[in-house]
Design a protein around this motif. Structure first.
Motif, PDB file in Angstrom:
ATOM      1  N   GLY A  58       0.827  -1.198   0.000  1.00  0.00           N
ATOM      2  CA  GLY A  58       0.000   0.000   0.000  1.00  0.00           C
ATOM      3  C   GLY A  58       0.867   1.257   0.000  1.00  0.00           C
ATOM      4  O   GLY A  58       2.091   1.200   0.139  1.00  0.00           O
ATOM      5  N   ASP A  59       0.231   2.391  -0.174  1.00  0.00           N
ATOM      6  CA  ASP A  59       0.946   3.655  -0.169  1.00  0.00           C
ATOM      7  C   ASP A  59       0.011   4.721   0.376  1.00  0.00           C
ATOM      8  O   ASP A  59      -1.201   4.516   0.463  1.00  0.00           O
ATOM      9  CB  ASP A  59       1.413   4.010  -1.580  1.00  0.00           C
ATOM     10  CG  ASP A  59       2.587   4.984  -1.588  1.00  0.00           C
ATOM     11  OD1 ASP A  59       2.961   5.498  -0.509  1.00  0.00           O
ATOM     12  OD2 ASP A  59       3.129   5.245  -2.678  1.00  0.00           O
ATOM     13  N   ASN A  60       0.575   5.864   0.773  1.00  0.00           N
ATOM     14  CA  ASN A  60      -0.259   6.959   1.264  1.00  0.00           C
ATOM     15  C   ASN A  60       0.467   8.278   1.071  1.00  0.00           C
ATOM     16  O   ASN A  60       1.681   8.317   0.888  1.00  0.00           O
ATOM     17  CB  ASN A  60      -0.630   6.744   2.736  1.00  0.00           C
ATOM     18  CG  ASN A  60       0.562   6.862   3.647  1.00  0.00           C
ATOM     19  OD1 ASN A  60       0.981   7.964   3.985  1.00  0.00           O
ATOM     20  ND2 ASN A  60       1.124   5.728   4.039  1.00  0.00           N
ATOM     21  N   THR A  61      -0.305   9.344   1.085  1.00  0.00           N
ATOM     22  CA  THR A  61       0.233  10.697   0.991  1.00  0.00           C
ATOM     23  C   THR A  61      -0.774  11.656   1.583  1.00  0.00           C
ATOM     24  O   THR A  61      -1.930  11.303   1.798  1.00  0.00           O
ATOM     25  CB  THR A  61       0.556  11.071  -0.477  1.00  0.00           C
ATOM     26  OG1 THR A  61       1.318  12.273  -0.486  1.00  0.00           O
ATOM     27  CG2 THR A  61      -0.708  11.256  -1.298  1.00  0.00           C
ATOM     28  N   GLU A  62      -0.318  12.861   1.867  1.00  0.00           N
ATOM     29  CA  GLU A  62      -1.224  13.911   2.315  1.00  0.00           C
ATOM     30  C   GLU A  62      -1.334  14.948   1.217  1.00  0.00           C
ATOM     31  O   GLU A  62      -0.332  15.307   0.602  1.00  0.00           O
ATOM     32  CB  GLU A  62      -0.716  14.525   3.617  1.00  0.00           C
ATOM     33  CG  GLU A  62      -0.765  13.535   4.768  1.00  0.00           C
ATOM     34  CD  GLU A  62      -0.452  14.162   6.111  1.00  0.00           C
ATOM     35  OE1 GLU A  62      -0.317  15.396   6.188  1.00  0.00           O
ATOM     36  OE2 GLU A  62      -0.351  13.396   7.078  1.00  0.00           O
TER      37      GLU A  62
END
Length: 82
Positions: A58-62
């Motif tokens: 998975g990955d994430n960012t703001e």
């Protein structure tokens, strides 16, 4: 004096793409019904965007969604090795 207020909430668009497609989209911890690729309309503001797909990292960012703006996020999800 007459004061006029526009109480319509300000919204922007967020385009979320992943390679491979079909990932779940989680915004501020809440899973959305849509899968990638998707175009979401969100109230203007800051968000934590996560993407998740079984068998892939998975990955994430703001990001910040601006009024009447369009933001595009593209994630490359590497396959996880068992």
């Amino acid at each position: 004096a007459v004061v006029s207020l526009d109480l319509t909430p300000t919204t922007g668009s967020l385009v979320v793409r992943t390679n491979p497609p079909g990932a779940s989209i989680i915004i501020d911890g809440q899973r959305r019904a849509e899968l990638t690729p998707a175009i979401l309309t969100l109230p203007a503001g800051k968000y934590k965007i996560e993407v998740a797909k079984a068998g892939f990292a998975g990955d994430n960012t703001e990001i910040e969604v601006r009024d009447n703006g369009t933001r595009t996020l593209s994630f490359e999800l590497p396959e996880t090795k068992n």
